[in-house]
Design an enzyme around this catalytic site. Sequence first.
Site, PDB file in Angstrom:
ATOM      1  N   LEU A  57     -80.801 -93.875  18.092  1.00  0.00           N
ATOM      2  CA  LEU A  57     -80.350 -93.529  16.855  1.00  0.00           C
ATOM      3  C   LEU A  57     -79.432 -94.635  16.214  1.00  0.00           C
ATOM      4  O   LEU A  57     -78.300 -94.967  16.894  1.00  0.00           O
ATOM      5  CB  LEU A  57     -79.631 -92.157  16.579  1.00  0.00           C
ATOM      6  CG  LEU A  57     -79.170 -91.558  15.271  1.00  0.00           C
ATOM      7  CD1 LEU A  57     -80.349 -91.301  14.368  1.00  0.00           C
ATOM      8  CD2 LEU A  57     -78.309 -90.371  15.545  1.00  0.00           C
ATOM      9  N   ASP A  82     -71.088 -81.891   1.713  1.00  0.00           N
ATOM     10  CA  ASP A  82     -69.927 -81.305   0.916  1.00  0.00           C
ATOM     11  C   ASP A  82     -69.715 -80.148   1.069  1.00  0.00           C
ATOM     12  O   ASP A  82     -70.443 -79.262   1.626  1.00  0.00           O
ATOM     13  CB  ASP A  82     -70.814 -81.591  -0.717  1.00  0.00           C
ATOM     14  CG  ASP A  82     -69.759 -81.388  -1.579  1.00  0.00           C
ATOM     15  OD1 ASP A  82     -68.328 -81.382  -1.397  1.00  0.00           O
ATOM     16  OD2 ASP A  82     -70.100 -81.218  -2.766  1.00  0.00           O
ATOM     17  N   HIS A 100     -62.538 -79.173   7.223  1.00  0.00           N
ATOM     18  CA  HIS A 100     -62.871 -80.312   7.525  1.00  0.00           C
ATOM     19  C   HIS A 100     -63.105 -80.404   9.184  1.00  0.00           C
ATOM     20  O   HIS A 100     -64.094 -81.086   9.737  1.00  0.00           O
ATOM     21  CB  HIS A 100     -62.052 -81.349   7.354  1.00  0.00           C
ATOM     22  CG  HIS A 100     -61.704 -81.749   5.914  1.00  0.00           C
ATOM     23  ND1 HIS A 100     -62.805 -81.774   5.113  1.00  0.00           N
ATOM     24  CD2 HIS A 100     -60.626 -81.780   5.072  1.00  0.00           C
ATOM     25  CE1 HIS A 100     -62.491 -82.049   3.765  1.00  0.00           C
ATOM     26  NE2 HIS A 100     -61.096 -82.292   3.757  1.00  0.00           N
TER      27      HIS A 100
HETATM   28  C1  FPP Z   1     -66.624 -82.704   1.813  1.00  0.00           C
HETATM   29  O1  FPP Z   1     -66.008 -81.711   1.592  1.00  0.00           O
HETATM   30  C2  FPP Z   1     -66.349 -83.474   2.893  1.00  0.00           C
HETATM   31  C3  FPP Z   1     -65.341 -84.749   3.146  1.00  0.00           C
HETATM   32  C4  FPP Z   1     -65.141 -85.373   1.975  1.00  0.00           C
HETATM   33  C5  FPP Z   1     -64.994 -85.232   4.391  1.00  0.00           C
HETATM   34  C6  FPP Z   1     -66.240 -85.343   5.622  1.00  0.00           C
HETATM   35  C7  FPP Z   1     -65.439 -85.435   6.734  1.00  0.00           C
HETATM   36  C8  FPP Z   1     -65.664 -84.877   7.978  1.00  0.00           C
HETATM   37  C9  FPP Z   1     -67.024 -83.648   7.877  1.00  0.00           C
HETATM   38  C10 FPP Z   1     -64.876 -84.850   9.051  1.00  0.00           C
HETATM   39  C11 FPP Z   1     -64.494 -86.326   9.607  1.00  0.00           C
HETATM   40  C12 FPP Z   1     -65.831 -86.995   9.847  1.00  0.00           C
HETATM   41  C13 FPP Z   1     -66.598 -87.719  11.164  1.00  0.00           C
HETATM   42  C14 FPP Z   1     -67.702 -88.417  10.737  1.00  0.00           C
HETATM   43  C15 FPP Z   1     -66.230 -87.058  12.296  1.00  0.00           C
HETATM   44  P1  FPP Z   1     -64.916 -81.230   0.305  1.00  0.00           P
HETATM   45  O2  FPP Z   1     -63.482 -81.329   0.879  1.00  0.00           O
HETATM   46  O3  FPP Z   1     -65.204 -82.189  -0.585  1.00  0.00           O
HETATM   47  O4  FPP Z   1     -65.540 -79.906   0.031  1.00  0.00           O
HETATM   48  P2  FPP Z   1     -65.196 -79.086  -1.272  1.00  0.00           P
HETATM   49  O5  FPP Z   1     -65.999 -79.941  -2.270  1.00  0.00           O
HETATM   50  O6  FPP Z   1     -65.566 -77.843  -1.158  1.00  0.00           O
HETATM   51  O7  FPP Z   1     -63.846 -79.360  -1.705  1.00  0.00           O
END
Ligand code: FPP
Length: 265
Positions: A120, A9, A26
């Site tokens: 893994l 997050d 991201h």
């Molecule tokens: C949370 O931050 C993150 C996500 C919902 C997306 C996670 C995805 C990635 C790291 C990239 C793609 C994945 C892979 C496996 C390569 P948020 O956007 O909810 O942050 P915020 O709460 O600060 O808005």
Amino acid sequence: PRHIAVIMDGNGRWARKRHLPRVAGHRAGVKSVREIIEASCRLHLEALTLYAFSVENWKRPRSEVETLWGLLRHYLHRELPELKRNDVRFQVIGRIDGLPAAVQNDLDVAMVETAANSGLRLNIALNYGGRAEIVDAVNSLLARARKLDGPLEVDERMLGEHLYTAGLPDPDLLIRTSGEMRVSNFLLWQIAYAEIFVTDKFWPDFHTLNLLEALLDYQKRERRYGGLGDSTKTAEPDRELVAVNGRETTAEPDAGELPSTPLRQ
Ligand code: FPP
């Protein structure tokens, strides 16, 4: 721990702090994904489950959702050889049939090409919801019951075998970044006894050292599973050890850098 689950997050907040668009967060988050997967391989973890996209995440702007799929596909194209070299078995959990066809196709390729690997077990949760998973398991059990002659009596083990994570140990440790004290519909059944580690770091700022810090914290806890535990145990060992699956290595999270030799012996 055998299995670590992570709620990644804070990508958006990481970006906002830098006056960058959310997608930059991201993109930076993918770097942490790579780093934590590599560290998990070196630590000989049995399983790592990363929450990348929830059933609720469709509510985000379409452009952000599309960027996430683009990043995932790009990651898979670029990293598949590395995953194979590291003996990683790639899997996905969630309602995968709800994803765009091109994404499903790339995921299939990665799963098929790593299916025989024995290192893994990497699970990426996509279009995932913990309640949806339990509902899917119940429907799968009902379908089985309809095929049987006699009545079907369900117990915990049987329900577990119909979850997306069938065959995996339950997570021992759940890590959540960026400070929120919530479970957010992640692995609801499986985290019944998990230890929870919440850090204020945003996901793009979460590095191997932070993973080691979580492991050390985990190892100081006494897991009782509802029992009374071992009250004769004395606390602090002289030296802190990270032991994963029986292999031990010294690790000092404050030292600022990783041991230069691989963590396994
Ligand atoms: C949370 O931050 C993150 C996500 C919902 C997306 C996670 C995805 C990635 C790291 C990239 C793609 C994945 C892979 C496996 C390569 P948020 O956007 O909810 O942050 P915020 O709460 O600060 O808005």
